[in-house]
Design an enzyme around this catalytic site. Structure first.
Site, short mmCIF file in Angstrom:
data_model
loop_
_atom_site.label_atom_id
_atom_site.label_comp_id
_atom_site.label_asym_id
_atom_site.label_seq_id
_atom_site.Cartn_x
_atom_site.Cartn_y
_atom_site.Cartn_z
N GLU A 69 -72.53 133.27 -50.20
CA GLU A 69 -73.92 133.61 -50.47
C GLU A 69 -74.80 133.29 -49.26
O GLU A 69 -75.73 134.04 -48.93
CB GLU A 69 -74.43 132.83 -51.69
CG GLU A 69 -73.77 133.24 -52.99
CD GLU A 69 -72.54 132.39 -53.31
OE1 GLU A 69 -71.97 131.80 -52.35
OE2 GLU A 69 -72.14 132.32 -54.48
N LEU A 341 -65.61 142.71 -46.42
CA LEU A 341 -66.51 143.28 -45.42
C LEU A 341 -66.31 142.69 -44.03
O LEU A 341 -66.38 143.41 -43.03
CB LEU A 341 -67.97 143.12 -45.87
CG LEU A 341 -68.39 144.05 -47.01
CD1 LEU A 341 -69.78 143.69 -47.51
CD2 LEU A 341 -68.35 145.50 -46.56
#
Length: 445
Positions: A69, A341
């Site tokens: 996060e 990613l």
């Protein structure tokens, strides 16, 4: 009826926190002794500030629970800081605190997030007086959310996602979810699926921006460490099993044993999701006759080394640059998957198990452009690693597909900032008023 149930549940939750409060000190001290809390800063967990609030400037509180996060919201934090707004950033782990120190120390004040207990939250909010609270991904803490609502501080969930398991759990207590979500001024979701789930649970305002992680830079690495390790490895073929969970290291070892006769000098890099498992994994693999080196001990791979265990924090950029082919864990024996990613940004040929529910949208895009391969079991993992290590053209094709997929996903930062405009603009206006003692003229546009 549902509203009464929600109020009753919140009352019980608050009462449990109040009753547990005297016991939290020994618990936090125990965690600090085990290295899971920063002992020198543990009072921050009770809302006691270790820094001063930056005057009367508008302040945005950004909370990112852990490393993933924190990395995701880094570009958003910098974009808000560029507007001249002060930022308080909280995290819940020592690792994420280290990431904030490395990447954002020049533009944020960092604190550990206070425990979700009335006294801690009140103390925290009394000191910091945030003008806006941003929570990353799926952080919903009842006492915190209610306290912010009572103080009329806008709350926004950014880069929001909701896994299958979490959605099912919240659906069973939909009345409680709605009571919490009604406090949110906006939910900025990663995907259409996430957005629809938050709407179904009662979020009053939801928009879709995409995944902020797609707008981050590729993970950095220490160039000297990369050069040293690459020199030790030489021309040996390398593949990696990264962010692995229990059981997936065994699958990687089986794959290595299967393939090392076909790929002379094969080196397998294993990076456990939880680095404290490094010693346990090394012992297990040594017992089946594999030669193991551990990065955390400063051991370098020799010509005899079968497995290099990357049991260090913050070096994923290094490991991805060493392994042109990588299996991403929590997807074969675990469930949910790991975010692909970063691997896509560095042109890694991505392999994964089937259980990628937490990153379904990202994997769908990668698969559409042939940038990732889903494996069923150990046998198909070995088959795909074998094929990719032998086929430079296929790896190049997957890297190209990854760049196309990333191009489609970029833009989440701009869309998120547009969603935050109604909250950011009043802060900017107040700063202009403070500086000039009156309404400053604004340029057209």
């Amino acid at each position: 009826m549902s509203e009464r149930r929600a109020r009753a549940a919140l009352s019980v939750y608050r009462l449990m926190g109040t009753l547990a409060y005297p016991m939290l000190g020994p618990y936090v001290a125990y965690r600090a002794k085990r290295g899971k809390e920063d002992g020198a800063r543990r009072r921050e967990r009770y809302g006691e500030a270790s820094s001063e609030r930056p005057g009367d400037r508008p302040l945005v509180w950004v909370h990112a629970a852990s490393v993933g996060e924190t990395a995701a919201v880094t570009p958003l934090v910098r974009a808000i800081a560029a507007e001249g707004i002060a930022i308080l950033m909280t995290t819940g782990t020592r690792t994420s605190a280290e990431i904030v120190e490395k990447r954002l120390a020049d533009c944020v004040i960092h604190q550990y997030v206070p425990l979700d207990v009335g006294a801690s939250i009140a103390r925290f909010l009394d000191h910091w007086r945030p003008d806006l609270a941003l929570f990353a991904e799926s952080e919903l803490w009842p006492v915190t959310i209610e306290a912010l609502g009572q103080r009329r501080i806008p709350q926004v969930l950014v880069n929001a996602r909701l896994s299958d398991r979490s959605f099912d759990r919240w659906k069973r207590a939909h009345w409680f979810a709605e009571a919490l979500l009604e406090h949110l001024a906006c939910v900025v979701a990663q995907s259409d699926v996430d957005a629809e789930r938050y709407r179904l649970l009662g979020a009053p305002s939801v928009t879709v921006a995409g995944n902020l992680k797609a707008d981050t830079d590729p993970p950095a690495c220490d160039e000297a460490a990369l050069s040293e390790l690459a020199g030790a490895i030489g021309t040996r073929p390398v593949w990696g099993a990264l962010s692995t969970h229990a059981g997936e290291e065994d699958a990687a070892a089986t794959c290595h044993i299967t393939l090392k006769r076909r790929h002379e000098g094969l080196l397998t890099l294993i990076v456990p999701r939880h680095v404290e498992r490094g010693a346990e994994i090394a012992k297990s693999l040594s017992e089946i006759g594999l030669s193991v080196a551990r990065r955390s001990l400063g051991e370098m791979p020799t010509a005899r080394t079968d497995i290099l265990i990357g049991d260090t924090i913050g070096e994923m950029g290094l490991y991805l640059r060493l392994a042109p082919v990588a299996f991403l864990g929590k997807s074969l024996t675990g469930e949910g998957g790991q975010n692909p990613l970063e691997a896509a940004m560095l042109g890694t040929a991505i392999l994964s198990g089937r259980y990628v529910q937490n990153f379904r949208d990202v994997y769908q895009r990668l698969l559409r452009h042939e940038a990732a391969v889903i494996v069923r079991d150990e046998a198909s993992l070995a088959q795909e690693v074998d094929h990719l290590l032998s086929n430079d053209e296929r790896r190049a094709h997957m890297a190209g597909g990854a760049q196309i997929a990333l191009g489609e996903m970029r833009g989440a930062l701009d869309r998120t900032m547009r969603a935050l405009t109604p909250f950011i603009n009043p802060m900017k206006l107040s700063m202009r008023l403070d500086r000039r003692g009156g309404l400053a003229p604004t340029s057209a546009g």
